[in-house]
Design a protein around this motif. Structure first.
Motif, PDB file in Angstrom:
ATOM      1  N   CYS A 232      66.964  47.714  42.786  1.00 38.23           N
ATOM      2  CA  CYS A 232      66.913  46.244  42.805  1.00 38.23           C
ATOM      3  C   CYS A 232      67.639  45.680  44.027  1.00 38.23           C
ATOM      4  O   CYS A 232      67.141  44.748  44.673  1.00 38.23           O
ATOM      5  N   TYR A 233      68.800  46.224  44.353  1.00 40.39           N
ATOM      6  CA  TYR A 233      69.564  45.712  45.481  1.00 40.39           C
ATOM      7  C   TYR A 233      68.854  46.005  46.803  1.00 40.39           C
ATOM      8  O   TYR A 233      68.857  45.165  47.717  1.00 40.39           O
ATOM      9  N   GLN A 234      68.240  47.188  46.917  1.00 36.78           N
ATOM     10  CA  GLN A 234      67.482  47.491  48.129  1.00 36.78           C
ATOM     11  C   GLN A 234      66.289  46.562  48.271  1.00 36.78           C
ATOM     12  O   GLN A 234      66.006  46.054  49.366  1.00 36.78           O
ATOM     13  N   LEU A 235      65.591  46.334  47.150  1.00 39.84           N
ATOM     14  CA  LEU A 235      64.451  45.407  47.190  1.00 39.84           C
ATOM     15  C   LEU A 235      64.919  44.009  47.569  1.00 39.84           C
ATOM     16  O   LEU A 235      64.233  43.300  48.326  1.00 39.84           O
ATOM     17  N   ASP A 236      66.052  43.593  47.054  1.00 36.70           N
ATOM     18  CA  ASP A 236      66.599  42.275  47.355  1.00 36.70           C
ATOM     19  C   ASP A 236      66.779  42.109  48.861  1.00 36.70           C
ATOM     20  O   ASP A 236      66.374  41.089  49.444  1.00 36.70           O
ATOM     21  N   ALA A 237      67.387  43.106  49.498  1.00 37.68           N
ATOM     22  CA  ALA A 237      67.618  43.046  50.941  1.00 37.68           C
ATOM     23  C   ALA A 237      66.320  43.185  51.732  1.00 37.68           C
ATOM     24  O   ALA A 237      66.103  42.478  52.728  1.00 37.68           O
ATOM     25  N   LEU A 238      65.447  44.087  51.301  1.00 37.31           N
ATOM     26  CA  LEU A 238      64.175  44.292  52.005  1.00 37.31           C
ATOM     27  C   LEU A 238      63.286  43.057  51.919  1.00 37.31           C
ATOM     28  O   LEU A 238      62.608  42.691  52.890  1.00 37.31           O
ATOM     29  N   ILE A 239      63.276  42.401  50.751  1.00 36.42           N
ATOM     30  CA  ILE A 239      62.459  41.206  50.581  1.00 36.42           C
ATOM     31  C   ILE A 239      62.977  40.074  51.466  1.00 36.42           C
ATOM     32  O   ILE A 239      62.187  39.260  51.983  1.00 36.42           O
ATOM     33  N   ALA A 240      64.291  40.004  51.664  1.00 35.27           N
ATOM     34  CA  ALA A 240      64.838  39.000  52.584  1.00 35.27           C
ATOM     35  C   ALA A 240      64.287  39.220  53.994  1.00 35.27           C
ATOM     36  O   ALA A 240      63.887  38.266  54.681  1.00 35.27           O
ATOM     37  N   LEU A 241      64.244  40.475  54.438  1.00 36.29           N
ATOM     38  CA  LEU A 241      63.685  40.781  55.757  1.00 36.29           C
ATOM     39  C   LEU A 241      62.187  40.486  55.800  1.00 36.29           C
ATOM     40  O   LEU A 241      61.683  39.923  56.780  1.00 36.29           O
ATOM     41  N   ALA A 242      61.456  40.870  54.734  1.00 34.45           N
ATOM     42  CA  ALA A 242      60.015  40.643  54.689  1.00 34.45           C
ATOM     43  C   ALA A 242      59.701  39.154  54.681  1.00 34.45           C
ATOM     44  O   ALA A 242      58.741  38.701  55.326  1.00 34.45           O
ATOM     45  N   ASN A 243      60.501  38.381  53.942  1.00 33.82           N
ATOM     46  CA  ASN A 243      60.294  36.939  53.902  1.00 33.82           C
ATOM     47  C   ASN A 243      60.553  36.315  55.269  1.00 33.82           C
ATOM     48  O   ASN A 243      59.827  35.408  55.704  1.00 33.82           O
ATOM     49  N   PHE A 244      61.575  36.822  55.957  1.00 31.40           N
ATOM     50  CA  PHE A 244      61.881  36.328  57.306  1.00 31.40           C
ATOM     51  C   PHE A 244      60.708  36.599  58.250  1.00 31.40           C
ATOM     52  O   PHE A 244      60.317  35.749  59.050  1.00 31.40           O
ATOM     53  N   GLY A 245      60.149  37.800  58.155  1.00 27.40           N
ATOM     54  CA  GLY A 245      58.995  38.129  58.987  1.00 27.40           C
ATOM     55  C   GLY A 245      57.773  37.295  58.636  1.00 27.40           C
ATOM     56  O   GLY A 245      57.013  36.878  59.518  1.00 27.40           O
ATOM     57  N   TYR A 246      57.575  37.046  57.336  1.00 25.05           N
ATOM     58  CA  TYR A 246      56.421  36.257  56.891  1.00 25.05           C
ATOM     59  C   TYR A 246      56.508  34.819  57.398  1.00 25.05           C
ATOM     60  O   TYR A 246      55.500  34.211  57.783  1.00 25.05           O
ATOM     61  N   LEU A 247      57.726  34.271  57.425  1.00 24.41           N
ATOM     62  CA  LEU A 247      57.908  32.896  57.890  1.00 24.41           C
ATOM     63  C   LEU A 247      57.909  32.770  59.408  1.00 24.41           C
ATOM     64  O   LEU A 247      57.848  31.656  59.942  1.00 24.41           O
ATOM     65  N   ASN A 248      57.983  33.904  60.087  1.00 24.54           N
ATOM     66  CA  ASN A 248      57.996  33.911  61.556  1.00 24.54           C
ATOM     67  C   ASN A 248      56.950  34.898  62.070  1.00 24.54           C
ATOM     68  O   ASN A 248      57.291  35.970  62.607  1.00 24.54           O
ATOM     69  N   PRO A 249      55.674  34.573  61.912  1.00 26.00           N
ATOM     70  CA  PRO A 249      54.615  35.527  62.269  1.00 26.00           C
ATOM     71  C   PRO A 249      54.558  35.855  63.758  1.00 26.00           C
ATOM     72  O   PRO A 249      53.972  36.875  64.143  1.00 26.00           O
ATOM     73  N   ALA A 250      55.169  35.026  64.597  1.00 24.50           N
ATOM     74  CA  ALA A 250      55.150  35.307  66.033  1.00 24.50           C
ATOM     75  C   ALA A 250      56.147  36.400  66.407  1.00 24.50           C
ATOM     76  O   ALA A 250      56.063  36.970  67.501  1.00 24.50           O
ATOM     77  N   TYR A 251      57.079  36.704  65.512  1.00 24.22           N
ATOM     78  CA  TYR A 251      58.063  37.758  65.788  1.00 24.22           C
ATOM     79  C   TYR A 251      57.385  39.123  65.657  1.00 24.22           C
ATOM     80  O   TYR A 251      56.380  39.280  64.972  1.00 24.22           O
ATOM     81  N   VAL A 252      57.956  40.111  66.319  1.00 27.43           N
ATOM     82  CA  VAL A 252      57.377  41.450  66.286  1.00 27.43           C
ATOM     83  C   VAL A 252      58.413  42.464  65.806  1.00 27.43           C
ATOM     84  O   VAL A 252      59.617  42.220  65.878  1.00 27.43           O
ATOM     85  N   PHE A 253      57.906  43.601  65.308  1.00 28.60           N
ATOM     86  CA  PHE A 253      58.807  44.703  64.958  1.00 28.60           C
ATOM     87  C   PHE A 253      59.218  45.408  66.247  1.00 28.60           C
ATOM     88  O   PHE A 253      58.366  45.776  67.051  1.00 28.60           O
ATOM     89  N   PRO A 254      60.495  45.635  66.444  1.00 26.61           N
ATOM     90  CA  PRO A 254      60.905  46.364  67.648  1.00 26.61           C
ATOM     91  C   PRO A 254      60.498  47.830  67.585  1.00 26.61           C
ATOM     92  O   PRO A 254      60.446  48.426  66.502  1.00 26.61           O
ATOM     93  N   GLU A 255      60.189  48.383  68.739  1.00 24.61           N
ATOM     94  CA  GLU A 255      59.909  49.815  68.829  1.00 24.61           C
ATOM     95  C   GLU A 255      61.227  50.528  69.074  1.00 24.61           C
ATOM     96  O   GLU A 255      61.794  50.465  70.167  1.00 24.61           O
TER      97      GLU A 255
END
Length: 265
Positions: A232-255
């Motif tokens: 649950c705690y890992q999902l909590d943190a991962l969902i925060a990152l996923a939500n951030f990416g979803y709200l900022n579609p112009a951002y990219v994943f770093p290589e």
């Protein structure tokens, strides 16, 4: 960025973002999970909403861990169950012979011995049963989110399914273990009625059975719950990152690579 619900989830997110020497393999694995979660808007919103509805505050889980880690006399409870069962059987046999063949009322003596034994064990038994009631109350707070994660389909998200696999383990799933604890809690409720409690403890080793089962199920949950909570705690943190990416579609994943030299485009 920090839209986590739980304090451990928030701390985990901060730890990921402030690593001075991140491990490339772990970072890549998180990126895959964030991509899978980014495409599952309904899952993210349901997870966040369920957490909020359950606790209305940042989820801690420390009270539950207290009940799980409390020390109880497990061996004493086992022997108390065996001795209490033997005394009950002797008492019922003597009572049956008294009614059936006119044997002198020796059952009064055996009942007295059982009553003395019962009173001597009450401190240990009551301690375990009280802990079970507290455990049932605390686990109910987690029940909604655990049930959701257990029943959700992870088709098309293999890494997410792998992360949540401990909640779908047959026979050891949250719903199965919570159901067992709930049944014992119902049994504890029956003994709260003075007349009914006295009756069931005279004809059955009721309190000893409940205490033994409570300690046994608590031991199982003690092994399982930290794993569920970590998911649950890992999902909590991962969902925060996923939500951030979803709200900022112009951002990219770093290589990210393990090379000592930066890659220049």
């Amino acid at each position: 960025l920090d839209t986590t619900v739980s304090r451990p989830g928030s701390e985990l997110l901060a730890r990921w973002l402030t690593q001075t020497h991140p491990k490339v393999e772990e970072t890549h694995a998180r990126q895959v999970l964030v991509r899978e979660l980014g495409a599952r808007t309904r899952f993210r919103e349901r997870f966040w909403l369920t957490f909020r509805l359950v606790v209305q505050e940042q989820l801690e889980g420390r009270d539950l861990l207290y009940w799980l880690n409390a020390e109880f006399p497990s061996r004493r409870l086992k022997w108390a169950l065996l001795i209490g069962t033997a005394l009950i059987i002797v008492n019922l046999v003597l009572f049956g012979l008294f009614l059936g063949v006119g044997l002198p009322p020796f059952w009064v003596l055996s009942l007295f011995v059982y009553a003395v034994f019962y009173l001597l064990q009450q401190e240990a038994v009551s301690q375990v049963l009280k802990a079970l009631v507290g455990l049932d109350t605390e686990i109910a707070r987690f029940g909604a989110i655990l049930k959701y994660l257990e029943t959700e389909s992870y088709t098309g998200a293999p890494k997410l399914a792998e992360l949540c696999a401990p909640l779908k383990e047959a026979g050891r799933s949250p719903s199965a273990q919570v159901r067992r604890i709930k049944l014992v809690t119902v049994g504890v409720g029956l003994r709260s009625n003075p007349v009914l409690g006295l009756l069931v403890n005279v004809i059955l080793p009721w309190d000893f059975v409940l205490a033994f089962l409570a300690d046994h199920y608590r031991g199982q949950l003690k092994q399982s719950f930290p794993v569920w909570a970590q998911v649950c705690y890992q999902l909590d943190a991962l969902i925060a990152l996923a939500n951030f990416g979803y709200l900022n579609p112009a951002y990219v994943f770093p290589e990210i690579t393990s090379s000592a030299h930066p890659i220049v485009d």
